[in-house]
Scaffold this motif. Structure first.
Motif, PDB file in Angstrom:
ATOM      1  N   ALA A   1      87.131  -6.667  37.872  1.00 21.04           N
ATOM      2  CA  ALA A   1      86.652  -7.655  38.841  1.00 21.04           C
ATOM      3  C   ALA A   1      87.567  -8.870  38.920  1.00 21.04           C
ATOM      4  O   ALA A   1      87.296  -9.808  39.686  1.00 21.04           O
ATOM      5  CB  ALA A   1      85.235  -8.091  38.477  1.00 21.04           C
ATOM      6  N   GLY A   2      88.632  -8.866  38.121  1.00 24.35           N
ATOM      7  CA  GLY A   2      89.583  -9.966  38.151  1.00 24.35           C
ATOM      8  C   GLY A   2      89.166 -11.181  37.356  1.00 24.35           C
ATOM      9  O   GLY A   2      89.760 -12.255  37.504  1.00 24.35           O
ATOM     10  N   LEU A   3      88.156 -11.023  36.475  1.00 23.44           N
ATOM     11  CA  LEU A   3      87.655 -12.169  35.712  1.00 23.44           C
ATOM     12  C   LEU A   3      88.303 -12.282  34.337  1.00 23.44           C
ATOM     13  O   LEU A   3      88.416 -13.385  33.793  1.00 23.44           O
ATOM     14  CB  LEU A   3      86.133 -12.056  35.560  1.00 23.44           C
ATOM     15  CG  LEU A   3      85.348 -12.045  36.873  1.00 23.44           C
ATOM     16  CD1 LEU A   3      83.876 -11.795  36.611  1.00 23.44           C
ATOM     17  CD2 LEU A   3      85.546 -13.366  37.612  1.00 23.44           C
ATOM     18  N   LEU A   4      88.685 -11.157  33.760  1.00 26.21           N
ATOM     19  CA  LEU A   4      89.340 -11.154  32.458  1.00 26.21           C
ATOM     20  C   LEU A   4      90.677 -10.427  32.559  1.00 26.21           C
ATOM     21  O   LEU A   4      90.867  -9.562  33.412  1.00 26.21           O
ATOM     22  CB  LEU A   4      88.485 -10.432  31.405  1.00 26.21           C
ATOM     23  CG  LEU A   4      87.151 -11.037  30.993  1.00 26.21           C
ATOM     24  CD1 LEU A   4      86.498 -10.153  29.922  1.00 26.21           C
ATOM     25  CD2 LEU A   4      87.299 -12.468  30.482  1.00 26.21           C
ATOM     26  N   ASP A   5      91.574 -10.773  31.662  1.00 23.99           N
ATOM     27  CA  ASP A   5      92.807 -10.009  31.458  1.00 23.99           C
ATOM     28  C   ASP A   5      92.736  -9.442  30.042  1.00 23.99           C
ATOM     29  O   ASP A   5      92.952 -10.170  29.074  1.00 23.99           O
ATOM     30  CB  ASP A   5      94.039 -10.903  31.614  1.00 23.99           C
ATOM     31  CG  ASP A   5      95.345 -10.140  31.387  1.00 23.99           C
ATOM     32  OD1 ASP A   5      95.278  -8.922  31.109  1.00 23.99           O
ATOM     33  OD2 ASP A   5      96.411 -10.771  31.478  1.00 23.99           O
ATOM     34  N   VAL A   6      92.378  -8.163  29.945  1.00 27.21           N
ATOM     35  CA  VAL A   6      92.195  -7.560  28.617  1.00 27.21           C
ATOM     36  C   VAL A   6      93.498  -7.004  28.066  1.00 27.21           C
ATOM     37  O   VAL A   6      93.510  -6.339  27.032  1.00 27.21           O
ATOM     38  CB  VAL A   6      91.116  -6.463  28.642  1.00 27.21           C
ATOM     39  CG1 VAL A   6      89.762  -7.053  29.021  1.00 27.21           C
ATOM     40  CG2 VAL A   6      91.490  -5.320  29.594  1.00 27.21           C
ATOM     41  N   HIS A   7      94.608  -7.262  28.755  1.00 27.37           N
ATOM     42  CA  HIS A   7      95.942  -6.881  28.274  1.00 27.37           C
ATOM     43  C   HIS A   7      96.020  -5.379  27.976  1.00 27.37           C
ATOM     44  O   HIS A   7      96.684  -4.953  27.031  1.00 27.37           O
ATOM     45  CB  HIS A   7      96.317  -7.691  27.020  1.00 27.37           C
ATOM     46  CG  HIS A   7      96.064  -9.156  27.169  1.00 27.37           C
ATOM     47  ND1 HIS A   7      96.789  -9.965  28.022  1.00 27.37           N
ATOM     48  CD2 HIS A   7      95.125  -9.971  26.591  1.00 27.37           C
ATOM     49  CE1 HIS A   7      96.330 -11.214  27.957  1.00 27.37           C
ATOM     50  NE2 HIS A   7      95.324 -11.247  27.105  1.00 27.37           N
ATOM     51  N   GLY A   8      95.319  -4.599  28.797  1.00 29.41           N
ATOM     52  CA  GLY A   8      95.389  -3.156  28.661  1.00 29.41           C
ATOM     53  C   GLY A   8      94.591  -2.567  27.520  1.00 29.41           C
ATOM     54  O   GLY A   8      94.695  -1.371  27.240  1.00 29.41           O
ATOM     55  N   ASP A   9      93.769  -3.380  26.857  1.00 30.55           N
ATOM     56  CA  ASP A   9      93.017  -2.873  25.703  1.00 30.55           C
ATOM     57  C   ASP A   9      91.612  -3.473  25.695  1.00 30.55           C
ATOM     58  O   ASP A   9      91.340  -4.459  25.000  1.00 30.55           O
ATOM     59  CB  ASP A   9      93.752  -3.225  24.403  1.00 30.55           C
ATOM     60  CG  ASP A   9      93.256  -2.421  23.197  1.00 30.55           C
ATOM     61  OD1 ASP A   9      92.109  -1.926  23.264  1.00 30.55           O
ATOM     62  OD2 ASP A   9      93.998  -2.298  22.208  1.00 30.55           O
TER      63      ASP A   9
END
Length: 228
Positions: A170-178
């Motif tokens: 949803a574009g709210l977090l950047d989980v850095h692929g994990d």
């Protein structure tokens, strides 16, 4: 205890009579109190039977594996209950069909953390068992540890990871692929200090201190993972 995805109670409902299940539930409830007080290593079969008001022979008739089987039954039973409560609270706060607005993200993560932490007060007997599991992991049979993880922490961890991925989509977090690591960090930041200092809720912290630590954990999580 049946498959790793099926609790002892679910299996027993399929395989034993209602009367026998009622007796086993009474013994498991009594055992939960004993294991919560004494832990796994210190609890004796005699003490477990006495708490339930049955003979050791009766206990073995229902749980041929003795203490290990009974502990596994209690752990998977209570873990299933807590898992269901955790998943309900997770989905109530972070509905994957309706991601929060960006300005509401911190509020909703605080609500989720508060809901999860409240489980320690709602299920004190279960968290007393968990405290002993961590303290006595070298004494608890490996299959019991695996069954506990499969019954509770595993499904909840996967659901939280999916929620984190949903927030990333949803574009709210950047989980850095994990997303799995993001979920692990969220849990650790909002609860680890509180769990340790309260000894899994045995000695609850003052409400304002719990709030301070929990909100600080959410803030730290968002500094690392909020999408920019």
């Amino acid at each position: 205890m049946g498959s790793t995805n099926e609790s002892w109670v679910e299996e027993a409902r399929r395989t034993v009579s209602p009367r026998k299940l009622e007796k086993q539930m009474a013994m498991a409830g009594a055992a939960c109190a004993v294991f919560g007080r004494e832990g796994y290593a210190r609890a004796s079969v005699d003490a477990l039977a006495a708490e339930a008001g049955v003979s050791t022979r009766t206990l073995y008739n229902h749980f041929p594996g003795g203490k290990a089987q009974l502990f596994g039954a209690v752990v998977t039973w209570t873990s299933g209950e807590v898992k269901d409560a955790q998943l309900a609270r997770l989905h109530a706060v972070l509905d994957p069909e309706r991601p929060p607005r960006a300005q509401d993200l911190e509020r909703d993560l605080i609500a989720l953390a508060r809901a999860f932490l409240g489980l320690m007060a709602d299920y004190p007997h279960h968290f007393a068992l968990v405290r002993h599991i961590h303290a006595e992991a070298d004494h608890v049979p490996r299959d019991v540890l695996d069954a506990w993880r499969d019954a509770g922490p595993g499904p909840v961890g996967r659901a939280l990871s999916e929620a984190m991925q949903g927030l990333a989509d949803a574009g709210l977090l950047d989980v850095h692929g994990d997303a799995d690591l993001a979920a692990t960090h969220f849990t650790a930041l909002v609860s680890a200090t509180i769990v340790q200092q309260s000894h899994y809720g045995v000695l609850p912290l003052p409400k304002d201190e719990t709030e301070r630590l929990m909100k600080g954990g959410v803030a730290a999580f968002l500094r690392a993972y909020r999408a920019h």
